[in-house]
Design a protein around this motif. Structure first.
Motif, PDB file in Angstrom:
ATOM      1  N   PRO A 231      96.289 -42.519  56.727  1.00 16.05           N
ATOM      2  CA  PRO A 231      97.422 -41.350  56.512  1.00 16.05           C
ATOM      3  C   PRO A 231      98.483 -40.057  57.245  1.00 16.05           C
ATOM      4  O   PRO A 231      99.196 -39.904  57.539  1.00 16.05           O
ATOM      5  CB  PRO A 231      97.669 -41.040  54.718  1.00 16.05           C
ATOM      6  N   ILE A 232      97.380 -39.612  57.428  1.00 18.86           N
ATOM      7  CA  ILE A 232      97.851 -38.273  58.600  1.00 18.86           C
ATOM      8  C   ILE A 232      97.832 -37.994  59.393  1.00 18.86           C
ATOM      9  O   ILE A 232      98.967 -37.779  59.998  1.00 18.86           O
ATOM     10  CB  ILE A 232      96.360 -36.434  57.476  1.00 18.86           C
ATOM     11  N   THR A 233      96.881 -39.521  59.791  1.00 23.74           N
ATOM     12  CA  THR A 233      97.717 -39.667  62.153  1.00 23.74           C
ATOM     13  C   THR A 233      98.731 -40.533  61.884  1.00 23.74           C
ATOM     14  O   THR A 233      99.272 -39.752  62.966  1.00 23.74           O
ATOM     15  CB  THR A 233      96.631 -40.509  62.520  1.00 23.74           C
ATOM     16  N   TRP A 234      98.824 -41.071  61.061  1.00 27.54           N
ATOM     17  CA  TRP A 234     100.507 -41.656  60.802  1.00 27.54           C
ATOM     18  C   TRP A 234     101.694 -40.863  60.793  1.00 27.54           C
ATOM     19  O   TRP A 234     102.508 -40.663  61.183  1.00 27.54           O
ATOM     20  CB  TRP A 234     100.206 -42.624  60.119  1.00 27.54           C
ATOM     21  N   ARG A 235     101.383 -39.678  59.410  1.00 24.56           N
ATOM     22  CA  ARG A 235     102.715 -38.721  59.879  1.00 24.56           C
ATOM     23  C   ARG A 235     102.685 -38.176  60.941  1.00 24.56           C
ATOM     24  O   ARG A 235     103.861 -37.480  61.124  1.00 24.56           O
ATOM     25  CB  ARG A 235     102.171 -38.189  58.604  1.00 24.56           C
ATOM     26  N   LEU A 236     101.644 -37.661  61.529  1.00 24.92           N
ATOM     27  CA  LEU A 236     101.975 -36.981  62.725  1.00 24.92           C
ATOM     28  C   LEU A 236     102.311 -37.358  63.685  1.00 24.92           C
ATOM     29  O   LEU A 236     103.226 -37.399  64.917  1.00 24.92           O
ATOM     30  CB  LEU A 236     100.153 -36.640  63.328  1.00 24.92           C
ATOM     31  N   LEU A 237     101.936 -38.465  64.055  1.00 24.37           N
ATOM     32  CA  LEU A 237     101.978 -39.538  65.246  1.00 24.37           C
ATOM     33  C   LEU A 237     104.037 -39.896  65.068  1.00 24.37           C
ATOM     34  O   LEU A 237     104.787 -40.202  65.711  1.00 24.37           O
ATOM     35  CB  LEU A 237     101.332 -40.722  65.279  1.00 24.37           C
ATOM     36  N   SER A 238     104.062 -40.044  63.942  1.00 26.59           N
ATOM     37  CA  SER A 238     105.344 -40.666  63.793  1.00 26.59           C
ATOM     38  C   SER A 238     106.468 -39.640  63.649  1.00 26.59           C
ATOM     39  O   SER A 238     107.619 -39.512  64.005  1.00 26.59           O
ATOM     40  CB  SER A 238     105.765 -41.286  61.675  1.00 26.59           C
ATOM     41  N   GLY A 239     105.868 -38.061  63.853  1.00 29.57           N
ATOM     42  CA  GLY A 239     106.816 -36.919  63.860  1.00 29.57           C
ATOM     43  C   GLY A 239     107.089 -36.827  62.654  1.00 29.57           C
ATOM     44  O   GLY A 239     107.941 -35.592  63.022  1.00 29.57           O
ATOM     45  N   TYR A 240     106.911 -36.808  61.535  1.00 28.39           N
ATOM     46  CA  TYR A 240     106.996 -36.325  60.757  1.00 28.39           C
ATOM     47  C   TYR A 240     106.070 -35.074  59.999  1.00 28.39           C
ATOM     48  O   TYR A 240     106.667 -33.995  59.555  1.00 28.39           O
ATOM     49  CB  TYR A 240     106.421 -37.461  59.030  1.00 28.39           C
ATOM     50  N   LEU A 241     105.023 -34.671  60.850  1.00 26.70           N
ATOM     51  CA  LEU A 241     104.054 -33.747  60.517  1.00 26.70           C
ATOM     52  C   LEU A 241     104.428 -32.977  61.417  1.00 26.70           C
ATOM     53  O   LEU A 241     103.972 -33.532  62.754  1.00 26.70           O
ATOM     54  CB  LEU A 241     102.739 -34.369  59.489  1.00 26.70           C
ATOM     55  N   PRO A 242     104.247 -31.508  61.638  1.00 30.61           N
ATOM     56  CA  PRO A 242     103.718 -30.280  62.857  1.00 30.61           C
ATOM     57  C   PRO A 242     102.190 -31.075  62.757  1.00 30.61           C
ATOM     58  O   PRO A 242     101.740 -31.276  62.774  1.00 30.61           O
ATOM     59  CB  PRO A 242     104.830 -29.564  62.890  1.00 30.61           C
ATOM     60  N   ALA A 243     102.518 -30.649  64.603  1.00 26.72           N
ATOM     61  CA  ALA A 243     101.260 -30.582  64.876  1.00 26.72           C
ATOM     62  C   ALA A 243     100.385 -28.990  64.731  1.00 26.72           C
ATOM     63  O   ALA A 243      98.715 -29.387  64.548  1.00 26.72           O
ATOM     64  CB  ALA A 243     101.173 -30.225  66.870  1.00 26.72           C
ATOM     65  N   ASN A 244     100.615 -28.505  64.536  1.00 28.26           N
ATOM     66  CA  ASN A 244     100.502 -26.915  63.478  1.00 28.26           C
ATOM     67  C   ASN A 244      99.671 -27.338  62.576  1.00 28.26           C
ATOM     68  O   ASN A 244     100.859 -27.025  62.311  1.00 28.26           O
ATOM     69  CB  ASN A 244     100.740 -25.994  63.954  1.00 28.26           C
ATOM     70  N   LYS A 245      98.463 -27.154  62.379  1.00 29.41           N
ATOM     71  CA  LYS A 245      97.524 -27.814  61.388  1.00 29.41           C
ATOM     72  C   LYS A 245      98.446 -25.728  60.298  1.00 29.41           C
ATOM     73  O   LYS A 245      98.069 -26.993  59.003  1.00 29.41           O
ATOM     74  CB  LYS A 245      96.330 -27.121  61.470  1.00 29.41           C
ATOM     75  N   GLU A 246      98.637 -25.010  60.286  1.00 30.70           N
ATOM     76  CA  GLU A 246      99.568 -24.531  59.208  1.00 30.70           C
ATOM     77  C   GLU A 246     100.737 -24.725  58.941  1.00 30.70           C
ATOM     78  O   GLU A 246     100.432 -23.967  57.640  1.00 30.70           O
ATOM     79  CB  GLU A 246      99.325 -22.630  59.813  1.00 30.70           C
ATOM     80  N   ARG A 247     101.408 -25.037  59.123  1.00 33.04           N
ATOM     81  CA  ARG A 247     103.064 -25.599  59.039  1.00 33.04           C
ATOM     82  C   ARG A 247     103.115 -26.808  58.273  1.00 33.04           C
ATOM     83  O   ARG A 247     103.489 -26.961  57.632  1.00 33.04           O
ATOM     84  CB  ARG A 247     103.780 -25.477  60.333  1.00 33.04           C
ATOM     85  N   ARG A 248     101.609 -27.147  58.273  1.00 29.46           N
ATOM     86  CA  ARG A 248     102.277 -28.968  57.709  1.00 29.46           C
ATOM     87  C   ARG A 248     102.643 -29.459  56.265  1.00 29.46           C
ATOM     88  O   ARG A 248     103.517 -29.849  55.376  1.00 29.46           O
ATOM     89  CB  ARG A 248     100.990 -30.056  58.200  1.00 29.46           C
ATOM     90  N   GLU A 249     101.793 -28.151  55.081  1.00 25.29           N
ATOM     91  CA  GLU A 249     101.882 -28.041  54.281  1.00 25.29           C
ATOM     92  C   GLU A 249     103.141 -27.378  53.709  1.00 25.29           C
ATOM     93  O   GLU A 249     103.673 -27.953  52.532  1.00 25.29           O
ATOM     94  CB  GLU A 249     101.045 -26.687  53.379  1.00 25.29           C
ATOM     95  N   LEU A 250     104.176 -26.399  53.753  1.00 28.09           N
ATOM     96  CA  LEU A 250     105.393 -26.225  54.406  1.00 28.09           C
ATOM     97  C   LEU A 250     106.193 -26.675  54.516  1.00 28.09           C
ATOM     98  O   LEU A 250     106.832 -27.350  53.730  1.00 28.09           O
ATOM     99  CB  LEU A 250     104.873 -24.991  54.731  1.00 28.09           C
TER     100      LEU A 250
END
Length: 519
Positions: A231-250
């Motif tokens: 789940p989190i890998t798909w969110r990252l690879l699709s461009g939905y989540l940023p690579a920076n871990k601190e910004r993800r929740e926001l």
């Protein structure tokens, strides 16, 4: 009139209409090869009372299967006569669409049929009357279909009449227990090997870093993503989540709120004159999405899909909603649901999840599907030029890598558009079990242009996979039925891995040398 339009379409097969047309004779999901019947030459049944023993042209084939995707006029009237619901979503995921009786009975019909397939194989199968009687014995409990204990047994006479009837009807698709979403290994491999554990540890290490190396993540994802971190890998690879871990929740919080803002702003307009046709088509298509998987027949899930597709359609007026886009939501929905369900996803009651969890799954599915469609939207704009170009490229590629298949299609007047249109439009989702689609999309997410470019080579490899079966067919109808019902029901990760390896080989040989496949 509808029949004349279809015939005229294939006479001008150089053009494709602006909306997706159903592929006649298609069945979903693919047929189980072990259930195919073989007949002596003299006793082979004649399907649909065709005048000749084989359909020599697509026109005869279309006439013999013209009801494959038809919707009863009565269903349309029921839909139009049903008053639109007035409840809104944000405060709770309440029902937003009233299902008509035909849709409500779909899950019951499906489970009644499935209950027969789960038992060990036998030579006996129910006839049509017995199936109807058993459907009548089904009871609805908490939205689920439960078989009644008063199930009638088949007598010898009914078995004989059933066999006679069954031989006079086309073979129907059957999905056995082995085809569940959760079955990731068709070969029966152990669920976690040492190598897989090491791969999982590597994924966790990459994901835990302050700034995830997306290139490294793609490299490891190409050969499959462990289900625990998918789940989190798909969110990252699709461009939905940023690579920076601190910004993800926001970012997650902001995007989820933005999606439900769209719901508040636009969803009530689904009954407006301008949008009612779009919503009507979505409402009709949703029950057809994976009809043999109980998960997708739950009202709460169908309502989620209706909201996702309607909001996407009105935010993308260049294409709007096109049949086939509804399939593209399902892999994301299942993957994000798997964060909260350990096993038996296909029978999980989504309504049992907390409301916030349901909302998060819905919003994440919307945004990831939107990211996917951003790269292939020309597949769904007017005249669908993206699909036309891809089908033409597939024809050119196959003519170079396997001239025997190409000439075989020419000999029996099979056009690539007649089967490859659906392969491009639905990204092979109608040809593969859902678990295989999820594994395939692991690699598509890892490829720079996986859904738009690499998919072409996957389709070519998929076609060549059935080379022997294709060349053994010596009539138009047999070829079309094979290409629209390829026997992949028991495929797993191993088969998908081999398919992707062959696709990569083709891409390596031809993608950077286009003159190799252009005549």
């Amino acid at each position: 009139m509808a029949t004349e339009n279809r015939i005229n379409f294939w006479r001008r097969n150089a053009k494709v209409p602006g909306s997706v047309q159903p592929v006649y004779g298609a069945q979903h999901p693919p047929l189980d090869p072990r259930l195919r019947r073989t007949y002596p030459k003299d006793t082979k049944p004649k399907f649909n009372n065709l005048k000749s023993k084989k359909a020599s042209s697509f026109h005869e084939f279309a006439r013999s299967t013209n009801d494959a995707w038809d919707i009863d006029d009565e269903e349309d009237e029921d839909f139009l006569a049903t008053p639109a619901p007035t409840s809104s979503l944000p405060s709770g995921l309440h029902s937003t669409a009233t299902q008509n009786p035909q849709q409500q009975n779909l899950a019951g019909d499906t489970e009644s049929r499935l209950s027969h397939r789960v038992s060990p194989p036998s030579s006996e199968a129910p006839n049509l009357q017995d199936v109807q009687e058993e459907d009548a014995d089904c009871e609805h409990v908490n939205g689920k279909v439960v078989k009644s204990n008063s199930e009638a047994h088949l007598g010898p006479s009914s078995v004989r009449s059933m066999l006679q009837k069954q031989q006079s009807l086309p073979v129907r698709s059957i999905i056995p227990l082995v085809a569940r979403i959760s079955d990731q290994n068709a070969s029966g491999a152990p669920p976690m090997t040492v190598r897989e554990k090491n791969r999982l540890d590597k994924f966790k290490q990459l994901l835990a870093s302050p700034n995830t190396d997306l290139e490294e993540l793609r490299k490891h994802s190409w050969s499959g993503i462990p289900i625990e971190v998918r789940p989190i890998t798909w969110r990252l690879l699709s461009g939905y989540l940023p690579a920076n871990k601190e910004r993800r929740e926001l970012v997650l919080k902001r995007k989820r709120e933005e999606y439900f803002g769209f719901i508040e702003q636009y969803y009530n307009s689904r009954t407006d004159e301008h949008y009612k046709d779009t919503y009507r088509q979505i409402h009709i298509d949703i029950p057809r999405t994976n009809p043999l998987i109980p998960l997708f027949q739950q009202p709460v899930v169908q309502e989620v899909f209706e909201r996702i597709l309607f909001i996407w359609a009105i935010r993308h007026p260049a294409s709007g909603y096109v049949q086939g886009i509804n399939d593209l939501v399902t892999p994301f929905f299942v993957v994000f649901l798997s964060e909260f369900v350990t096993e038996d996803v296909e029978n999980f009651d989504v309504a049992a999840l907390p409301l916030d969890t349901q909302r998060n799954i819905e919003a994440d599915s919307f945004w990831c599907m939107s990211k996917l469609l951003d790269g292939i939207q020309d597949n769904y704009t007017f005249a669908q030029p993206g699909i036309q170009n891809k089908v033409k490229a597939l024809e050119e590629l196959v003519s170079r890598i396997d001239e025997d298949i190409h000439n075989h299609f020419k000999k029996y007047e099979v056009e690539y558009l007649q089967f490859a249109f659906r392969w491009m439009n639905n990204l092979l989702m109608r040809e593969l079990p859902l678990r295989c689609t999820i594994r395939l999309w692991d690699t598509y997410q890892a490829e720079a242009e996986g859904f738009s470019h690499f998919h072409l080579y996957v389709c070519a490899a998929f076609l060549i996979e059935w080379r022997k079966e294709i060349l053994s067919m010596v009539d138009f109808q047999g070829l079309l039925m094979l290409l629209q019902n390829v026997p992949t029901i028991h495929w797993g990760n191993e088969e998908v891995g081999l398919l992707l390896a062959e696709a990569y080989r083709l891409k390596y040989m031809f993608a950077d040398a286009p003159s190799h496949y252009k005549r």
